[in-house]
Design an enzyme around this catalytic site. Structure first.
Site, PDB file in Angstrom:
ATOM      1  CG  ASP A 101       4.639  27.950   5.210  1.00  0.00           C
ATOM      2  OD1 ASP A 101       5.622  27.371   4.318  1.00  0.00           O
ATOM      3  OD2 ASP A 101       3.442  28.461   4.598  1.00  0.00           O
ATOM      4  CG  ASN A 145      10.311  22.276  -2.035  1.00  0.00           C
ATOM      5  OD1 ASN A 145      10.254  21.218  -2.110  1.00  0.00           O
ATOM      6  ND2 ASN A 145       9.163  22.970  -1.449  1.00  0.00           N
ATOM      7  N   GLY A 160      10.297  22.429  -7.298  1.00  0.00           N
ATOM      8  CA  GLY A 160       9.069  23.263  -7.161  1.00  0.00           C
ATOM      9  C   GLY A 160       9.173  24.562  -6.231  1.00  0.00           C
ATOM     10  CG  HIS A 188      16.039  33.967   0.857  1.00  0.00           C
ATOM     11  ND1 HIS A 188      16.833  35.337   0.771  1.00  0.00           N
ATOM     12  CD2 HIS A 188      16.442  33.553   1.768  1.00  0.00           C
ATOM     13  CE1 HIS A 188      17.632  35.326   1.897  1.00  0.00           C
ATOM     14  NE2 HIS A 188      17.423  33.889   2.484  1.00  0.00           N
ATOM     15  CG  HIS A 217      12.554  28.348   1.646  1.00  0.00           C
ATOM     16  ND1 HIS A 217      12.684  28.926   0.154  1.00  0.00           N
ATOM     17  CD2 HIS A 217      11.601  27.344   1.601  1.00  0.00           C
ATOM     18  CE1 HIS A 217      11.949  28.518  -0.525  1.00  0.00           C
ATOM     19  NE2 HIS A 217      11.210  27.784   0.124  1.00  0.00           N
ATOM     20  CG  HIS A 273       9.199  23.852   3.377  1.00  0.00           C
ATOM     21  ND1 HIS A 273       8.099  24.498   3.311  1.00  0.00           N
ATOM     22  CD2 HIS A 273      10.129  24.090   2.368  1.00  0.00           C
ATOM     23  CE1 HIS A 273       7.972  25.189   2.303  1.00  0.00           C
ATOM     24  NE2 HIS A 273       9.198  24.828   1.713  1.00  0.00           N
TER      25      HIS A 273
HETATM   26  P1  5GP Z   1       8.430  26.904  -1.643  1.00  0.00           P
HETATM   27  O1  5GP Z   1       7.636  26.434  -2.485  1.00  0.00           O
HETATM   28  O2  5GP Z   1       9.322  27.767  -2.294  1.00  0.00           O
HETATM   29  O3  5GP Z   1       9.315  25.606  -0.932  1.00  0.00           O
HETATM   30  O4  5GP Z   1       7.763  27.152  -0.304  1.00  0.00           O
HETATM   31  C1  5GP Z   1       7.613  28.624  -0.215  1.00  0.00           C
HETATM   32  C2  5GP Z   1       6.895  28.709   1.122  1.00  0.00           C
HETATM   33  O5  5GP Z   1       6.765  30.005   1.747  1.00  0.00           O
HETATM   34  C3  5GP Z   1       5.363  28.130   0.948  1.00  0.00           C
HETATM   35  O6  5GP Z   1       4.992  27.019   1.864  1.00  0.00           O
HETATM   36  C4  5GP Z   1       4.574  29.335   1.436  1.00  0.00           C
HETATM   37  O7  5GP Z   1       3.407  28.934   2.215  1.00  0.00           O
HETATM   38  C5  5GP Z   1       5.497  30.475   2.211  1.00  0.00           C
HETATM   39  N1  5GP Z   1       5.068  31.578   2.209  1.00  0.00           N
HETATM   40  C6  5GP Z   1       4.820  32.385   0.967  1.00  0.00           C
HETATM   41  N2  5GP Z   1       4.912  33.836   1.126  1.00  0.00           N
HETATM   42  C7  5GP Z   1       4.864  33.901   2.693  1.00  0.00           C
HETATM   43  C8  5GP Z   1       4.729  34.805   3.767  1.00  0.00           C
HETATM   44  O8  5GP Z   1       4.614  36.129   3.222  1.00  0.00           O
HETATM   45  N3  5GP Z   1       5.044  34.663   4.917  1.00  0.00           N
HETATM   46  C9  5GP Z   1       5.062  33.361   5.234  1.00  0.00           C
HETATM   47  N4  5GP Z   1       5.282  33.311   6.784  1.00  0.00           N
HETATM   48  N5  5GP Z   1       5.393  32.200   4.607  1.00  0.00           N
HETATM   49  C10 5GP Z   1       5.080  32.611   3.134  1.00  0.00           C
END
Ligand code: 5GP
Length: 116
Positions: free
Chosen positions: A32, A90, A96, A101, A103, A105
């Site tokens: 991340d 999430n 949130g 796409h 994913h 964590h």
């Molecule tokens: P979400 O809130 O959608 O579950 O988490 C998205 C995650 O993607 C966040 O933790 C954010 O830091 C990560 N993220 C967003 N843009 C990028 C990117 O360009 N590269 C990487 N490696 N992580 C990203």
């Protein structure tokens, strides 16, 4: 509707760089960009799935279980299996989710103080 220009789609196509942890034809695991724990890795299928539900609806039980088996292989590779970790997805507005796409964590390497 899947947005082909979301950040993770660009990462899959190699248009945006990432620090890869594991990759094969079906999945990609990468660090991340804004880690909230010592170990913070994201796991994505390469197929077009907006969120967790979309991933379940569109895939066979075999594909789904392979994704989660690979998630655990990555957890072992990261060396965090013994001490513990969190796996979080999430999903959607109330979940949130920021990047549309699907994913997961993987969080570990320390006590992860995220409570539900
Ligand atoms: P979400 O809130 O959608 O579950 O988490 C998205 C995650 O993607 C966040 O933790 C954010 O830091 C990560 N993220 C967003 N843009 C990028 C990117 O360009 N590269 C990487 N490696 N992580 C990203």
């Amino acid at each position: 509707m899947y947005d082909e220009n979301n950040i993770f789609a660009k990462i899959i196509r190699g248009e945006i760089p990432c620090e890869k942890v594991y990759e094969d034809d079906e999945v990609l695991f990468f660090k991340d960009i804004n880690p909230i724990a010592k170990v913070h890795v994201l796991g994505i299928p390469k197929s077009q799935c907006v969120d967790f539900s979309d991933f379940i609806y569109k895939n066979t039980p075999t594909t789904i279980s392979e994704f989660f088996n690979k998630t655990h292989l990555v957890i072992e590779k990261l060396g965090i299996a013994k001490d513990g970790y969190k796996v979080i997805s999430n999903s959607g507005t109330n979940g949130g989710q920021e990047v549309p796409h699907f994913h997961i964590h993987i969080l570990g390497g320390q006590k992860v103080n995220l409570s539900i």
